[in-house]
Design a protein around this motif. Structure first.
Motif, short mmCIF file in Angstrom:
data_model
loop_
_atom_site.label_atom_id
_atom_site.label_comp_id
_atom_site.label_asym_id
_atom_site.label_seq_id
_atom_site.Cartn_x
_atom_site.Cartn_y
_atom_site.Cartn_z
N PRO A 32 0.84 -1.20 0.00
CA PRO A 32 0.00 0.00 0.00
C PRO A 32 0.88 1.25 0.00
O PRO A 32 2.03 1.22 0.45
N GLU A 63 -1.88 -0.80 -10.28
CA GLU A 63 -2.56 -0.35 -9.07
C GLU A 63 -3.80 -1.20 -8.86
O GLU A 63 -4.54 -1.48 -9.80
N ARG A 65 -7.16 -1.45 -6.15
CA ARG A 65 -7.84 -0.86 -5.00
C ARG A 65 -8.34 -1.94 -4.06
O ARG A 65 -8.87 -2.97 -4.50
N ASP A 66 -8.17 -1.70 -2.79
CA ASP A 66 -8.70 -2.61 -1.78
C ASP A 66 -9.31 -1.74 -0.69
O ASP A 66 -8.62 -1.31 0.24
N ARG A 69 -7.54 1.56 0.59
CA ARG A 69 -6.11 1.51 0.26
C ARG A 69 -5.90 1.24 -1.22
O ARG A 69 -6.78 0.79 -1.93
N ARG A 70 -4.71 1.56 -1.67
CA ARG A 70 -4.33 1.23 -3.05
C ARG A 70 -3.02 0.45 -3.01
O ARG A 70 -2.04 0.91 -2.45
N LEU A 71 -3.06 -0.70 -3.59
CA LEU A 71 -1.90 -1.59 -3.54
C LEU A 71 -1.15 -1.54 -4.86
O LEU A 71 -1.75 -1.62 -5.92
#
Lengths: 111, 111
Positions: A32, A63, A65-66, A69-71
């Motif tokens: 993240p 990228e 999205r979770d 957060r952005r992983l």
DNA sequence: ACATTCAGTGAGTTGACACTAACGTAAGGG
DNA sequence: CCCTTACGTTAGTGTCAACTCACTGAATGT
């Protein structure tokens, strides 16, 4: 200036040492943004975020999205493409035509 | 700004498309500055001269004086060194320590 | 000696970029 | 509903690089 050539974008992105460090962090692990930024004491999260945007535009990282957060993770395929370009560059001749085509296109945009 | 790392210098030099074109021109042939500049209608000899200086500082080309002329040629050995660095970068782990050392050195210079 | 040719250099402008600081936003938690 | 978390985005600043223009310098020709 919109949409630089992929090779330009990648080389330019890699020319910045800080971006190489970031890229290395997400080379094998998906991280993240906060964890990435936490490794640098001398720049703000904002700066890291902008670096990540550059890497993403160069397609060097992906990228995901979770929730909030952005992983981020390195895109090995894109790196392979760049590596292939450079290999053909050193070894010479096949790449000649394509690069001339690229520069011709750049010319069109300028005038 | 005092002596960038060799890798930084080389990547930064290659990130500029025009320098890649110049480098390709002297890849197999040794050429005088005038002949190199003559291939570009949209920039002056001065600009080309400065690009050549950047390439020379990055050790990507070598310069040889012949009377009033200066002949340039790509330095394949330096390119091989860069290629080796990048190869170890993709494949990953061995390079880790050295690059961290580089960034640490960069930090020292900044503060 | 004088002019010409080939090349580097310095001043000054323009534009791009890395960065900070402050603000905006979307998703959960209480 | 706030409030926090985890982000992105924008404005503004300092710096650096690419470029043009004008000049200087060295080798050569006449």
């Amino acid at each position: 200036m919109l949409t630089l050539s992929p090779v330009d974008a990648a080389l330019k992105a890699l020319a910045e040492p800080r971006r190489r460090e970031i890229l290395r962090l997400v080379w094998n692990d998906e991280l993240p943004a906060a964890q990435i930024a936490a490794r640098f004491h001398d720049v703000t999260r904002s700066a890291v975020s902008q670096h990540l945007a550059v890497l993403r535009e160069a397609a060097l990282v992906t990228e995901r999205r979770d929730g909030t957060r952005r992983l981020y993770r390195a895109d090995h395929a894109q790196m392979d493409r760049l590596r292939q370009f450079l290999d053909e560059y050193w070894t010479g001749s096949l790449q000649r035509l394509q690069d001339l085509a690229e520069s011709a296109e750049r010319e069109k945009g300028k005038h």
